[in-house]
Design a protein around this motif. Structure first.
Motif, PDB file in Angstrom:
ATOM      1  N   TRP A 112       1.284   8.705  -5.824  1.00 36.67           N
ATOM      2  CA  TRP A 112       2.157   7.623  -6.293  1.00 36.67           C
ATOM      3  C   TRP A 112       3.141   8.163  -7.334  1.00 36.67           C
ATOM      4  CZ3 TRP A 112       2.719   2.842  -4.375  1.00 36.67           C
ATOM      5  CH2 TRP A 112       1.717   2.343  -3.553  1.00 36.67           C
ATOM      6  N   HIS A 113       4.392   7.721  -7.206  1.00 33.94           N
ATOM      7  CA  HIS A 113       5.446   8.075  -8.156  1.00 33.94           C
ATOM      8  C   HIS A 113       6.097   6.794  -8.665  1.00 33.94           C
ATOM      9  CE1 HIS A 113       4.839  11.840  -5.994  1.00 33.94           C
ATOM     10  NE2 HIS A 113       5.497  12.478  -6.946  1.00 33.94           N
ATOM     11  N   VAL A 114       6.389   6.775  -9.945  1.00 35.61           N
ATOM     12  CA  VAL A 114       7.019   5.621 -10.585  1.00 35.61           C
ATOM     13  C   VAL A 114       8.459   5.997 -10.928  1.00 35.61           C
ATOM     14  CG1 VAL A 114       6.958   4.016 -12.513  1.00 35.61           C
ATOM     15  CG2 VAL A 114       4.820   4.850 -11.510  1.00 35.61           C
ATOM     16  N   ILE A 115       9.423   5.213 -10.449  1.00 34.84           N
ATOM     17  CA  ILE A 115      10.852   5.460 -10.674  1.00 34.84           C
ATOM     18  C   ILE A 115      11.434   4.229 -11.348  1.00 34.84           C
ATOM     19  CG2 ILE A 115      13.048   6.063  -9.610  1.00 34.84           C
ATOM     20  CD1 ILE A 115      11.508   7.152  -7.221  1.00 34.84           C
ATOM     21  N   GLN A 152       0.803  -1.208   0.000  1.00 32.85           N
ATOM     22  CA  GLN A 152       0.000   0.000   0.000  1.00 32.85           C
ATOM     23  C   GLN A 152       0.846   1.272   0.000  1.00 32.85           C
ATOM     24  OE1 GLN A 152      -3.036   0.014   2.994  1.00 32.85           O
ATOM     25  NE2 GLN A 152      -3.641  -2.100   2.607  1.00 32.85           N
ATOM     26  N   GLN A 153       2.167   1.111   0.214  1.00 34.69           N
ATOM     27  CA  GLN A 153       3.064   2.265   0.209  1.00 34.69           C
ATOM     28  C   GLN A 153       4.142   2.165  -0.872  1.00 34.69           C
ATOM     29  OE1 GLN A 153       2.597   4.893   2.228  1.00 34.69           O
ATOM     30  NE2 GLN A 153       4.348   6.075   1.435  1.00 34.69           N
ATOM     31  N   THR A 154       4.588   0.963  -1.223  1.00 40.07           N
ATOM     32  CA  THR A 154       5.648   0.800  -2.207  1.00 40.07           C
ATOM     33  C   THR A 154       5.570  -0.592  -2.833  1.00 40.07           C
ATOM     34  OG1 THR A 154       8.046   0.793  -2.546  1.00 40.07           O
ATOM     35  CG2 THR A 154       7.253   0.049  -0.411  1.00 40.07           C
ATOM     36  N   LEU A 208      10.198   0.919  -9.539  1.00 38.98           N
ATOM     37  CA  LEU A 208       9.865   1.160  -8.136  1.00 38.98           C
ATOM     38  C   LEU A 208       8.693   2.132  -8.064  1.00 38.98           C
ATOM     39  CD1 LEU A 208      10.511   0.972  -5.071  1.00 38.98           C
ATOM     40  CD2 LEU A 208      12.084   2.892  -5.407  1.00 38.98           C
ATOM     41  N   ARG A 209       7.625   1.724  -7.391  1.00 40.26           N
ATOM     42  CA  ARG A 209       6.463   2.572  -7.147  1.00 40.26           C
ATOM     43  C   ARG A 209       6.422   2.899  -5.653  1.00 40.26           C
ATOM     44  NH1 ARG A 209       2.077   0.188  -7.220  1.00 40.26           N
ATOM     45  NH2 ARG A 209       0.684   1.914  -7.776  1.00 40.26           N
ATOM     46  N   VAL A 210       6.372   4.178  -5.347  1.00 40.52           N
ATOM     47  CA  VAL A 210       6.381   4.607  -3.957  1.00 40.52           C
ATOM     48  C   VAL A 210       5.470   5.831  -3.834  1.00 40.52           C
ATOM     49  CG1 VAL A 210       8.461   6.010  -4.325  1.00 40.52           C
ATOM     50  CG2 VAL A 210       7.845   5.322  -2.015  1.00 40.52           C
TER      51      VAL A 210
END
Length: 700
Positions: free
Chosen positions: A227-230, A195-197, A209-211
């Protein structure tokens, strides 16, 4: 951002990661400060909760089992509440888990230091400058396992300084001796759930990585989180079958985001005993590692170790000198920074020179941080380069074990300059890197006691004499070892490496394995001699021809030609002596018919010329024209133009290009580090892993 579907710049992403890391750091710092007392450390050291059940291994779960919640701050504007809270800063339960996990790790690391301090306080000596044998025995009985002399000395000095500052009173424990530890600005994503990453591997070179990151420094509700996608580029060291774990994200001082991505691979466990061929390495000051290969021969009382006498050297003299210069520059910058800060503090804010002094101190601080980063990067590269070289040597030699000196028994003694160079070495990093790389090659890494490895002779176990060089045996030194009993004369580090591999192979029965870390060590040294095995002699040309004839099918009779050639090599044409010695240029057909020699001449075969262009001098360099009297170039007289070299023929290289290529070949490697090339052993030392060559026939 995943919600809006638009790209976020690197600066904005760095800022938002900084928001999250600051929130986690504040949560961790509050919990560590609130639980920094002897009672809380006693409860954590017991490892059980109020009901007597064992605490879980995860730190955030252990703290919640004990009921150690994050205390409320003094001001309500920065209060951290749960998902249902509406006052102050909104932080989800997953972020609280990351802060509690980091706090638990920080407190658990303090338990080891606390046990050492308690043991020293319980056995505090009457004379601090010199402990008696009984006092040392009592101290060793209460100390934790694996504590070295350097750690005992450092903690003793810390307690002594505290006693001098407080009128001779000893501290009650670690919490009074030290302030609460400083918390790093980082985010442990391993304590969070989906739910966080989330983390997934896209292909061999990329991972996603989704965080969920905060959009501001003080998020007030769920709308301030997104949500940010790296996309992460995986380094070449991550194998295709490696399993990726949740990383640790932290902002760096250079404006970039560092992602510490752990990964694991399934490898079979290495054996602790039963090794026949092994390599041992000794630590040095300039020569970082010096090794020797050994083979265990015989069993029981007749067991002995044989070596081929070839040293394995990883010479990092140039790199060590560079690191030493960087450390001196770092200390100089720190001293100037502190001086400017002291001047600014003495003048005060209203003074007109207060601002420029702080600006200079800030500039020196930035330069100091840059030099520190340079030292860290150079140490990291040196450590992994040496570790790869060690594992490559062991793998090529067919060794199943690598024996190293125990780092806990190594101390920096002597002059200040030598202590600084020894303390700045990356021995711990090299050891960890060797263990990591050797596990992938199914090679065991075992540490042996280092005491006495350079004091006794590996051949007869007599006392060694240390000298500056082999031709200066009448002087005292440290680099060369000579045994007056058996006459052994070799490098001191090489002799110590032979002793290390002998202790490892002969003391395999005393190998112990730590259950928590998996580190293997030999505490009880086993002494034995090392025999130099003579290498087999080279076969003669007649024996090589006989072996080649026996292994290859018979060739059809005909002219001796090389595969790919359509005609035999022409020989020297029948010409007279006068025609052969004439100075007339030969035709192209005759020049192509000259038979070349395979042997490269050691010196020039054409005599050198004199100043009068007369060939009378022996082979060597051509004579140079002396400089004429008069003004030199650069003093009003232009320098003569250097003639351009003639264009080289196609397929050939000029002398300058050959020299440049040679120097470039010498610079290959890591910062001019000179290491022994990786060569396989002779068949008598055991089977080869890569190239199983047949045993050569011996002379009758």
């Amino acid at each position: 951002m995943e919600d809006g579907g638009h790209r976020v710049g690197q600066r904005v992403l760095y800022e938002r990661v900084g928001f999250l890391s600051v929130l986690c750091r504040d949560l961790t710092a509050r919990l560590v400060v609130a639980r920094w007392d002897e009672t809380s450390l006693d409860v954590l050291a017991a490892g059980v909760d109020e009901r007597g059940e064992a605490l879980p291994s995860k730190g955030w779960m252990a703290l919640r089992r004990l009921g150690w919640n994050i205390p409320a701050p003094a001001s309500a504007s920065v209060e951290c509440v749960g998902a249902a809270g509406t006052v102050g800063v909104y932080v989800s339960d997953r972020v609280r888990r990351a802060g509690e996990e980091q706090a638990a790790r920080t407190l658990r690391l303090a338990l080891h230091r606390r046990a050492i301090v308690q043991a020293l306080l319980a056995t505090w000596p009457a004379d601090l400058s010199r402990r008696t044998g009984a006092e040392w025995a009592a101290l060793r009985a209460v100390l934790p396992a694996g504590v070295g002399g350097a750690e005992i000395r450092n903690r003793t000095r810390q307690i002594r300084d505290f006693a001098q500052a407080h009128g001779g009173r000893l501290p009650s424990g670690l919490c009074e001796l030290e302030d609460p530890p400083t918390v790093a600005c980082q985010v442990l994503l391993a304590a969070m759930d989906r739910q966080q990453t989330t983390l997934e591997r896209l292909d061999l070179a990329w991972a996603r990585l989704r965080v969920k990151l905060p959009l501001c420094a003080t998020p007030c509700s769920r709308r301030d989180w997104a949500w940010h996608v790296i996309d992460l580029r995986l380094p070449a060291t991550v194998e295709p079958d490696a399993f990726l774990h949740a990383p640790t994200v932290r902002p760096t001082d250079t404006g970039r985001i560092a992602v510490d991505l752990p990964h694991s691979r399934a490898h079979p466990a290495t054996q602790a005993t039963g090794h026949t061929v092994a390599v041992g390495f000794d630590w040095g000051v300039n020569t970082l590692l010096t090794g020797a290969v050994g083979r265990l021969m015989g069993r029981g009382a007749t067991a002995r170790v044989a070596t081929d006498g070839r040293p394995l050297i990883f010479d990092a003299t140039v790199i060590s000198a560079k690191l030493h210069r960087l450390r001196g520059h770092r200390e100089h910058l720190a001293a100037k920074r502190d001086h400017y800060l002291a001047l600014a503090a003495g003048l005060g804010a209203p003074h007109r020179a207060w601002g420029p002094l702080l600006d200079r101190a800030a500039m020196l601080e930035r330069e100091h941080m840059r030099v520190c980063a340079r030292i860290r990067h150079l140490n990291h590269a040196l450590a992994w380069s040496a570790a790869r070289w060690v594992v490559d040597q062991a793998r090529t030699l067919g060794a199943s074990a690598i024996y190293l000196e125990d780092l806990s028994t190594l101390e920096a003694r002597g002059r200040r300059r030598g202590n600084a160079r020894l303390s700045g070495q990356v021995r711990g990093t090299v050891t960890d890197a060797i263990r990591h790389l050797a596990a992938g090659q199914h090679i065991a890494v075992v540490t042996v006691p280092a005491r006495g490895t350079s004091a006794l002779c590996p051949r007869c176990l007599g006392t060694l004499g240390h000298h500056p060089a082999p031709d200066r045996l009448g002087e005292r030194g440290w680099s060369w070892a000579h045994c007056p009993g058996c006459g052994l004369s070799l490098d001191r580090d090489h002799a110590a490496a032979c002793r290390i591999v002998s202790r490892g192979l002969l003391g395999q029965a005393h190998t112990t394995t730590d259950r928590t870390t998996g580190i293997r060590a030999i505490r009880t040294p086993a002494e034995g001699t090392v025999t130099v095995v003579r290498r087999p002699k080279k076969t003669t040309r007649r024996m090589r021809r006989a072996r080649r004839t026996a292994t290859t099918p018979p060739q059809p009779r005909g002219p001796h030609t090389t595969p790919g050639k359509h005609r035999p090599t022409p020989t020297w044409p029948a010409r007279s002596r006068r025609a052969r010695t004439s100075d007339r240029p030969r035709p192209a057909a005759i020049r192509g018919a000259l038979k070349s020699s395979r042997r490269m001449p050691d010196v020039r075969t054409v005599p050198a010329t004199t100043l009068l262009k007369v060939v009378k001098r022996p082979a060597g360099h051509d004579a140079q024209t002396p400089a004429l009297p008069g003004p030199r170039p650069g003093h009003g007289v232009p320098a003569p133009a250097r003639p351009e070299p003639p264009p080289a023929r196609r397929g050939r290289l000029s002398r300058e290009s050959c020299r440049r290529r040679t120097h470039a070949a010498e610079r290959t490697g890591f910062h001019h580090a000179h290491a022994t090339e990786v060569h396989s052993l002779t068949p008598r030392f055991g089977p080869h892993r890569d190239d199983a060559r047949p045993r050569h026939a011996r002379k009758a």
